[in-house]
Design an enzyme around this catalytic site. Structure first.
Site, PDB file in Angstrom:
ATOM      1  N   ARG A  21       0.839  -1.209   0.000  1.00 16.87           N
ATOM      2  CA  ARG A  21       0.000   0.000   0.000  1.00 16.87           C
ATOM      3  C   ARG A  21       0.876   1.262   0.000  1.00 16.87           C
ATOM      4  O   ARG A  21       0.487   2.300  -0.520  1.00 16.87           O
ATOM      5  CB  ARG A  21      -0.965   0.014   1.187  1.00 16.87           C
ATOM      6  CG  ARG A  21      -0.291   0.024   2.555  1.00 16.87           C
ATOM      7  CD  ARG A  21      -1.271   0.143   3.686  1.00 16.87           C
ATOM      8  NE  ARG A  21      -0.622  -0.042   4.970  1.00 16.87           N
ATOM      9  CZ  ARG A  21      -0.941   0.613   6.078  1.00 16.87           C
ATOM     10  NH1 ARG A  21      -1.920   1.512   6.056  1.00 16.87           N
ATOM     11  NH2 ARG A  21      -0.317   0.376   7.204  1.00 16.87           N
TER      12      ARG A  21
ATOM     13  N   SER B 112      -4.809   5.546   5.688  1.00 16.20           N
ATOM     14  CA  SER B 112      -4.575   4.097   5.649  1.00 16.20           C
ATOM     15  C   SER B 112      -4.268   3.584   4.247  1.00 16.20           C
ATOM     16  O   SER B 112      -3.416   2.719   4.070  1.00 16.20           O
ATOM     17  CB  SER B 112      -5.799   3.359   6.207  1.00 16.20           C
ATOM     18  OG  SER B 112      -6.018   3.695   7.560  1.00 16.20           O
TER      19      SER B 112
ATOM     20  N   PHE C 111     -14.337  -3.223   1.291  1.00 12.23           N
ATOM     21  CA  PHE C 111     -15.338  -2.246   0.874  1.00 12.23           C
ATOM     22  C   PHE C 111     -15.319  -2.024  -0.642  1.00 12.23           C
ATOM     23  O   PHE C 111     -16.367  -1.877  -1.265  1.00 12.23           O
ATOM     24  CB  PHE C 111     -15.113  -0.924   1.602  1.00 12.23           C
ATOM     25  CG  PHE C 111     -14.996  -1.069   3.094  1.00 12.23           C
ATOM     26  CD1 PHE C 111     -15.839  -1.931   3.785  1.00 12.23           C
ATOM     27  CD2 PHE C 111     -14.039  -0.368   3.804  1.00 12.23           C
ATOM     28  CE1 PHE C 111     -15.734  -2.079   5.158  1.00 12.23           C
ATOM     29  CE2 PHE C 111     -13.931  -0.511   5.186  1.00 12.23           C
ATOM     30  CZ  PHE C 111     -14.775  -1.372   5.869  1.00 12.23           C
TER      31      PHE C 111
ATOM     32  N   ASP D 233      -7.873  -6.575  12.902  1.00  8.48           N
ATOM     33  CA  ASP D 233      -9.179  -6.077  12.449  1.00  8.48           C
ATOM     34  C   ASP D 233     -10.204  -7.199  12.309  1.00  8.48           C
ATOM     35  O   ASP D 233     -11.407  -6.938  12.252  1.00  8.48           O
ATOM     36  CB  ASP D 233      -9.032  -5.332  11.123  1.00  8.48           C
ATOM     37  CG  ASP D 233      -8.380  -3.975  11.287  1.00  8.48           C
ATOM     38  OD1 ASP D 233      -8.137  -3.578  12.444  1.00  8.48           O
ATOM     39  OD2 ASP D 233      -8.107  -3.315  10.276  1.00  8.48           O
TER      40      ASP D 233
ATOM     41  N   GLU E 186     -18.710   4.002  -0.325  1.00  8.07           N
ATOM     42  CA  GLU E 186     -17.887   3.365  -1.363  1.00  8.07           C
ATOM     43  C   GLU E 186     -18.638   3.145  -2.677  1.00  8.07           C
ATOM     44  O   GLU E 186     -18.072   3.307  -3.759  1.00  8.07           O
ATOM     45  CB  GLU E 186     -17.334   2.043  -0.839  1.00  8.07           C
ATOM     46  CG  GLU E 186     -16.342   2.177   0.296  1.00  8.07           C
ATOM     47  CD  GLU E 186     -16.978   2.360   1.665  1.00  8.07           C
ATOM     48  OE1 GLU E 186     -16.232   2.557   2.647  1.00  8.07           O
ATOM     49  OE2 GLU E 186     -18.238   2.287   1.740  1.00  8.07           O
TER      50      GLU E 186
ATOM     51  N   ARG F 104      -1.608  -4.485   3.919  1.00  8.63           N
ATOM     52  CA  ARG F 104      -1.302  -3.610   5.045  1.00  8.63           C
ATOM     53  C   ARG F 104       0.075  -3.911   5.643  1.00  8.63           C
ATOM     54  O   ARG F 104       0.792  -3.020   6.081  1.00  8.63           O
ATOM     55  CB  ARG F 104      -2.372  -3.796   6.119  1.00  8.63           C
ATOM     56  CG  ARG F 104      -2.100  -3.056   7.431  1.00  8.63           C
ATOM     57  CD  ARG F 104      -3.093  -3.498   8.490  1.00  8.63           C
ATOM     58  NE  ARG F 104      -2.995  -2.733   9.720  1.00  8.63           N
ATOM     59  CZ  ARG F 104      -3.702  -2.983  10.813  1.00  8.63           C
ATOM     60  NH1 ARG F 104      -4.567  -3.990  10.802  1.00  8.63           N
ATOM     61  NH2 ARG F 104      -3.556  -2.257  11.889  1.00  8.63           N
TER      62      ARG F 104
END
Length: 316
Positions: free
Chosen positions: A10, A37, A83, A117, A58, A167
């Site tokens: 990312r 993020s 999403f 998460d 989204e 991530r």
């Protein structure tokens, strides 16, 4: 190894967008209130006039991106994979895929390595979902440098592209000087004659480690980096099937509908050989440290090596 540089893919997404801002006048970046993020905040800093925060909406963001694409702009719509591919699937399918618009989807925080998460955010189904959309290109880069190259390639490509980023910081192993990225063309990272390990995304360096473990047992493993899931490099896969006679696939995704499924479909039709899939089995994830989850779900060099030996045992 202490000297190995680790950076999240990312990070490559955000850095590439920021670097391209000045030279790519048609580039527009959209985000769903997650720019810190997704790392699109890097683009916002250098080019705020072409950055749109669509808020936590989204589906609407995908529709806005579709509208911008009809004007000749090249929008990169950014959010978490859960999403971008999950919540907004209808808009991606009907507003972007169906009219085959030039929209790029930057989906970060994909896979089990989202860690703490938990299951609601660990998207292990996105590749499968995007594969079902006709004309959708799917790219899953393995490291920071490949991620940057993929973003540039997606911008230059005409048509919808789904870019998958992680991530977790992962090893940077691509050769910056000689590296060449081409959509739809996998890369041979290691030659081998006994078995093929075809990996995508985060498990690619684990596949290389697995090949070293196998070498100690006298097994010569070929390692492929399949960064483009669709269109799949069928020529490379079929050559590996014919020349090594067995394949192991490794992906940070469900074994249903991802790289493993695509490879099975390809070899079954043209060059049947044993294929053993390493990935998330038909289960949801659990919350925990990313490194621990990779072990729990078998995304390790040791497990890939074991599966390679299983594939070898199935060879005729």
């Amino acid at each position: 190894m202490a000297d190995v540089i680790k950076k999240a893919t990312r990070e490559g997404y955000g850095e590439a967008l920021a670097e391209m801002a000045a030279e790519c006048s048609r580039l527009v970046v959209l985000d769903a209130d997650l720019s810190k993020s997704t790392k699109t905040g890097s683009f916002l800093k250098v080019c705020p006039e072409r950055f749109i925060n669509c808020g936590i909406a989204e589906g609407n963001m995908m529709s806005v991106a579709a509208g911008l694409a009809t004007t000749g702009l090249v929008p990169f719509a950014s959010s978490f994979a859960m999403f971008a591919a999950g919540r907004a699937f209808e808009q991606v399918r009907n507003s972007i895929g169906y009219p085959h618009l030039n929209v790029k989807i930057g989906a970060t925080h994909a896979g089990i390595s989202v860690g703490e998460d938990g299951a609601t955010h660990q998207c292990n189904e996105d590749i499968a979902l995007m594969r079902t959309i006709p004309g959708m290109t799917i790219i899953n880069p393995a490291d920071f440098l490949e991620a940057k190259a993929a973003v540039r390639a997606a911008y230059e490509y005409e048509g919808p592209v789904y870019l998958r980023f992680g991530r977790l910081a992962v090893p940077v192993f691509s050769d910056k000087a000689g590296y060449r990225f081409e959509i739809g063309k996998g890369a041979v990272l290691r030659e081998g004659k006994d078995v093929t390990i075809a990996a995508t995304g985060l498990p690619v360096p684990f596949a290389l480690e697995a090949a070293k473990l196998l070498e100690k047992e006298g097994i010569d493993a070929r390692v492929l980096n399949i960064h483009t899931i669709k269109p799949l490099d069928e020529e490379l896969i079929l050559a590996a099937a014919a020349e090594t006679g067995a394949i192991v696939t490794a992906e940070e995704h469900s074994i249903i509908g991802g790289l493993g499924a695509a490879v099975c479909e390809t070899v079954c039709a043209a060059c049947p050989v044993p294929v053993v899939r390493v990935g998330v089995n038909d289960v949801y994830g659990v919350s925990g440290p990313a490194e621990e989850l990779l072990k729990i779900y078998g995304l390790t060099a040791e497990n890939i090596a074991e599966k390679a030996k299983q594939a070898l045992s199935l060879k005729k």
